[in-house]
Design a protein around this motif. Structure first.
Motif, mmCIF file in Angstrom:
data_model
loop_
_atom_site.group_PDB
_atom_site.id
_atom_site.type_symbol
_atom_site.label_atom_id
_atom_site.label_comp_id
_atom_site.label_asym_id
_atom_site.label_seq_id
_atom_site.Cartn_x
_atom_site.Cartn_y
_atom_site.Cartn_z
ATOM 1 N N THR A 60 -19.044 51.594 62.932
ATOM 2 C CA THR A 60 -20.403 51.462 63.459
ATOM 3 C C THR A 60 -20.832 52.844 63.908
ATOM 4 O O THR A 60 -20.274 53.395 64.850
ATOM 5 C CB THR A 60 -20.453 50.498 64.658
ATOM 6 N N ASP A 85 -23.958 49.084 50.846
ATOM 7 C CA ASP A 85 -22.910 48.177 51.325
ATOM 8 C C ASP A 85 -22.827 48.172 52.842
ATOM 9 O O ASP A 85 -21.819 47.760 53.412
ATOM 10 C CB ASP A 85 -21.562 48.589 50.730
ATOM 11 N N ILE A 126 -29.099 48.401 61.614
ATOM 12 C CA ILE A 126 -29.780 47.781 62.742
ATOM 13 C C ILE A 126 -30.597 48.859 63.447
ATOM 14 O O ILE A 126 -30.103 49.970 63.670
ATOM 15 C CB ILE A 126 -28.784 47.163 63.742
ATOM 16 N N TYR A 144 -23.599 49.851 60.144
ATOM 17 C CA TYR A 144 -22.313 49.158 60.106
ATOM 18 C C TYR A 144 -21.801 49.188 58.674
ATOM 19 O O TYR A 144 -22.382 48.553 57.786
ATOM 20 C CB TYR A 144 -22.466 47.715 60.573
ATOM 21 N N THR A 145 -20.713 49.931 58.448
ATOM 22 C CA THR A 145 -20.246 50.166 57.080
ATOM 23 C C THR A 145 -18.753 49.877 56.950
ATOM 24 O O THR A 145 -17.956 50.390 57.753
ATOM 25 C CB THR A 145 -20.500 51.626 56.658
ATOM 26 N N GLU A 189 -24.890 47.516 56.775
ATOM 27 C CA GLU A 189 -25.977 46.830 57.472
ATOM 28 C C GLU A 189 -26.578 47.812 58.459
ATOM 29 O O GLU A 189 -25.855 48.445 59.235
ATOM 30 C CB GLU A 189 -25.492 45.583 58.199
ATOM 31 N N LYS A 232 -33.427 46.754 55.650
ATOM 32 C CA LYS A 232 -32.876 47.268 54.399
ATOM 33 C C LYS A 232 -33.725 48.467 53.991
ATOM 34 O O LYS A 232 -34.844 48.333 53.498
ATOM 35 C CB LYS A 232 -32.934 46.186 53.313
ATOM 36 N N SER A 285 -20.188 39.606 59.589
ATOM 37 C CA SER A 285 -20.903 39.870 58.346
ATOM 38 C C SER A 285 -21.847 38.725 58.006
ATOM 39 O O SER A 285 -21.858 37.679 58.666
ATOM 40 C CB SER A 285 -19.900 40.055 57.199
ATOM 41 N N THR A 286 -22.637 38.934 56.960
ATOM 42 C CA THR A 286 -23.561 37.898 56.506
ATOM 43 C C THR A 286 -22.815 36.663 56.018
ATOM 44 O O THR A 286 -23.400 35.578 55.920
ATOM 45 C CB THR A 286 -24.450 38.445 55.376
ATOM 46 N N SER A 317 -32.361 43.894 61.926
ATOM 47 C CA SER A 317 -31.656 44.292 60.709
ATOM 48 C C SER A 317 -32.676 44.651 59.641
ATOM 49 O O SER A 317 -33.616 43.891 59.379
ATOM 50 C CB SER A 317 -30.757 43.149 60.225
#
Length: 206
Positions: free
Chosen positions: A140, A186, A190, A164-165, A188, A202, A80-81, A200
């Motif tokens: 994923t 919530d 890719i 990716y959740t 990510e 948004k 994760s970030t 990545s």
């Protein structure tokens, strides 16, 4: 042979060359669909403990006419970030009904259509019980598609979206408690477009 005949033969040769069979990314059977070998010991353990789930996912999707990407069913790790490493169930599909012409579409248009239309459609095949694995923190989910020029069936290149959740939000989406757009808040995302590197992004919905 006349000059006109030579030109016709050359054009035909170029066309056939463009339509030549390239790499096959679709799994032809269960053995090609399920990823069995992992460098990571934990991922290998997860595979060994959950083979029946992976086989069930293969049957569920293919019986509905949805193809699986090669090595598209299995497990993967995700950092994760916040630099926290977790383990996710992995499902990657390559539906036959998604194909774009390179000259008639732009990469961002392809991305938007697959993310908004096809990704939630095929994610709905998942069940909440699929994520009932203690060591799994999320899902994923990937959708892969070809971009072609001359031929409709071969050649071109592959693009994809992978989401990716955390499983909490996957489950809430599958239960109808949140929308797909809300789930992505919530997650990510890719993507690789136009033969570019994985990036990545948004997504912004209009």
């Amino acid at each position: 042979m006349t000059t006109r005949g030579c030109i016709a033969v050359m054009i035909l040769a170029v066309f056939l060359g463009a339509c030549a069979h390239g790499p096959v990314y679709t799994a032809k059977n269960e053995g090609e669909a399920i990823k069995k070998d992992y460098q990571d010991k934990k991922l290998q353990e997860l595979y060994g403990q959950n083979q029946s789930l992976l086989k069930e996912l293969y049957r569920r999707y293919t019986s509905s006419g949805v193809d699986i990407y090669k090595d598209g069913l299995g497990f993967t790790d995700f950092t994760s970030t916040r630099n926290v490493r977790t383990y996710y169930l992995m499902v990657k599909v390559k539906p036959q009904d998604i194909m774009f012409k390179e000259m008639k579409s732009k990469s961002q248009e392809r991305f938007a259509e697959v993310l908004q239309k096809y990704t939630p459609m095929y994610l709905k095949y998942m069940k909440k019980s699929d994520l009932d694995i203690k060591s799994i923190e999320g899902l994923t989910f990937g959708v892969y598609w070809p971009v072609r020029d001359v031929c409709d069936t071969y050649g071109g290149f592959i693009e994809y979206i992978e989401v990716y959740t955390p499983k909490q939000f996957v489950n809430e989406y599958l239960e109808g408690k949140i929308t797909f757009q809300e789930m992505l808040l919530d997650a990510e995302v890719i993507t690789s477009l136009d033969k570019g590197p994985a990036t990545s992004v948004k997504p912004v919905f209009k």
